[in-house]
Design an enzyme around this catalytic site. Structure first.
Site, PDB file in Angstrom:
ATOM      1  N   TRP A 141       2.494   3.045  -2.516  1.00 64.42           N
ATOM      2  CA  TRP A 141       1.998   3.781  -3.534  1.00 64.42           C
ATOM      3  C   TRP A 141       0.550   4.486  -3.277  1.00 64.42           C
ATOM      4  O   TRP A 141       0.377   5.603  -3.462  1.00 64.42           O
ATOM      5  CB  TRP A 141       2.146   3.125  -4.682  1.00 64.42           C
ATOM      6  CG  TRP A 141       3.374   3.082  -5.326  1.00 64.42           C
ATOM      7  CD1 TRP A 141       4.651   2.825  -4.560  1.00 64.42           C
ATOM      8  CD2 TRP A 141       4.112   3.159  -6.630  1.00 64.42           C
ATOM      9  NE1 TRP A 141       5.904   2.829  -5.435  1.00 64.42           N
ATOM     10  CE2 TRP A 141       5.254   2.896  -6.572  1.00 64.42           C
ATOM     11  CE3 TRP A 141       3.359   3.356  -7.880  1.00 64.42           C
ATOM     12  CZ2 TRP A 141       6.217   3.002  -7.954  1.00 64.42           C
ATOM     13  CZ3 TRP A 141       4.167   3.194  -9.030  1.00 64.42           C
ATOM     14  CH2 TRP A 141       5.478   3.319  -9.131  1.00 64.42           C
TER      15      TRP A 141
ATOM     16  N   ASP B  24       3.476  -0.707 -10.177  1.00 64.43           N
ATOM     17  CA  ASP B  24       4.644  -1.343  -9.415  1.00 64.43           C
ATOM     18  C   ASP B  24       4.812  -2.804  -9.590  1.00 64.43           C
ATOM     19  O   ASP B  24       5.413  -3.428  -8.620  1.00 64.43           O
ATOM     20  CB  ASP B  24       4.705  -0.775  -7.914  1.00 64.43           C
ATOM     21  CG  ASP B  24       6.140  -0.830  -7.515  1.00 64.43           C
ATOM     22  OD1 ASP B  24       7.016  -0.678  -8.232  1.00 64.43           O
ATOM     23  OD2 ASP B  24       6.314  -0.896  -6.363  1.00 64.43           O
TER      24      ASP B  24
ATOM     25  N   GLY C 117       0.725  -1.272  -0.114  1.00 61.37           N
ATOM     26  CA  GLY C 117       0.002  -0.034  -0.050  1.00 61.37           C
ATOM     27  C   GLY C 117       0.754   1.246  -0.069  1.00 61.37           C
ATOM     28  O   GLY C 117       0.191   2.211   0.303  1.00 61.37           O
TER      29      GLY C 117
ATOM     30  N   LYS D 249       6.798   0.301 -13.322  1.00 59.30           N
ATOM     31  CA  LYS D 249       8.170  -0.057 -13.139  1.00 59.30           C
ATOM     32  C   LYS D 249       8.471  -1.232 -14.295  1.00 59.30           C
ATOM     33  O   LYS D 249       7.668  -2.079 -14.516  1.00 59.30           O
ATOM     34  CB  LYS D 249       8.192  -1.141 -11.810  1.00 59.30           C
ATOM     35  CG  LYS D 249       9.364  -1.577 -11.641  1.00 59.30           C
ATOM     36  CD  LYS D 249       9.561  -2.017 -10.097  1.00 59.30           C
ATOM     37  CE  LYS D 249       8.559  -3.053  -9.600  1.00 59.30           C
ATOM     38  NZ  LYS D 249       8.534  -3.268  -8.134  1.00 59.30           N
TER      39      LYS D 249
ATOM     40  N   ASP E 172      -4.137  -5.840  -6.318  1.00 62.33           N
ATOM     41  CA  ASP E 172      -2.826  -6.864  -6.247  1.00 62.33           C
ATOM     42  C   ASP E 172      -3.457  -8.159  -5.788  1.00 62.33           C
ATOM     43  O   ASP E 172      -4.424  -8.217  -5.511  1.00 62.33           O
ATOM     44  CB  ASP E 172      -2.146  -6.315  -4.744  1.00 62.33           C
ATOM     45  CG  ASP E 172      -0.575  -6.598  -5.082  1.00 62.33           C
ATOM     46  OD1 ASP E 172       0.208  -5.991  -5.269  1.00 62.33           O
ATOM     47  OD2 ASP E 172      -0.194  -8.012  -4.674  1.00 62.33           O
TER      48      ASP E 172
END
Length: 209
Positions: A65, A124, A63, A164, A83
């Site tokens: 970000w 990410d 969490g 990313k 996620d």
């Protein structure tokens, strides 16, 4: 021998982790992970998120970000996070647990977005690393391709994307695809990214497709 190497590598990682300036700073500031500093650095340079914006955060757990994004988007903004791993609730963040690679999870995420367009897509995401480049790199590239596909489905005109990416096979082709979709693409290596990591962040603005 490989078992000993893995043990040595794990020990080194743990030592690095506990000695890490950003780990200590994240604990001090009540942030969930050192990764929060990466998006914070990107935000300082590129000003992606503003009050009232809608943000999608892929690969959100634990969490870090999302914590930064919800603060920047404010009460009038919206943060939708996803996620495969569970994530403790964050006030103002709509979290969906599931494997983003599965169509039913993607559809559930699109439902939460609704008809409104998204201003910023953050990713990410990273696969579970096996340590074998020939296995890990294709898995990592598949995830970033899915994140770009998400942009094509939900991103508003002139929207932004921060993702990313691990340098290696497929990176140049991916960079080309991102450049075709956005007006400006910059490569960032935040100070909080470990120097020996192959990760970089592509920051793309001005979505044009």
């Amino acid at each position: 021998m490989s078992g000993k190497k893995r043990t040595a590598s794990s020990t080194r990682w743990m030592q690095e982790h506990f000695d890490d300036h950003y780990v200590k700073l994240s604990q001090k500031r009540g942030l969930r992970s050192r990764a929060a500093f990466k998006i914070e650095e990107i935000q300082q340079k590129d000003k992606l998120i503003r009050p009232g914006m809608t943000v999608v955060d892929l690969g959100a757990a634990p969490g870090g970000w999302s914590q930064i994004a919800v603060k920047l988007a404010g009460e009038t903004g919206k943060v939708i996070a996803c996620d495969i791993l569970p994530m403790d609730p964050i006030v103002g963040v709509d979290f969906l647990q599931g494997d983003f690679r599965e169509e039913k999870v993607l559809n559930a995420l699109l439902e939460r977005v609704g008809d409104a367009k998204v201003d910023v897509v953050l990713s990410d995401m990273a696969p579970n690393m096996s340590g074998t480049g020939g296995v890990d790199q294709p898995r990592a590239m598949y995830l970033v391709e899915l994140a770009l596909d998400m942009c094509h489905q939900v991103l508003a005109p002139n929207g932004s994307f921060a993702v990313k990416v691990f340098q290696g096979e497929g990176f140049d082709e991916y960079m080309k695809a991102v450049r075709e979709a956005f007006t400006t693409v910059k490569t960032r290596k935040p100070d909080s990214s470990r120097p020996r990591s192959r990760e970089v962040y592509l920051v793309a603005t001005g979505y044009k497709l």
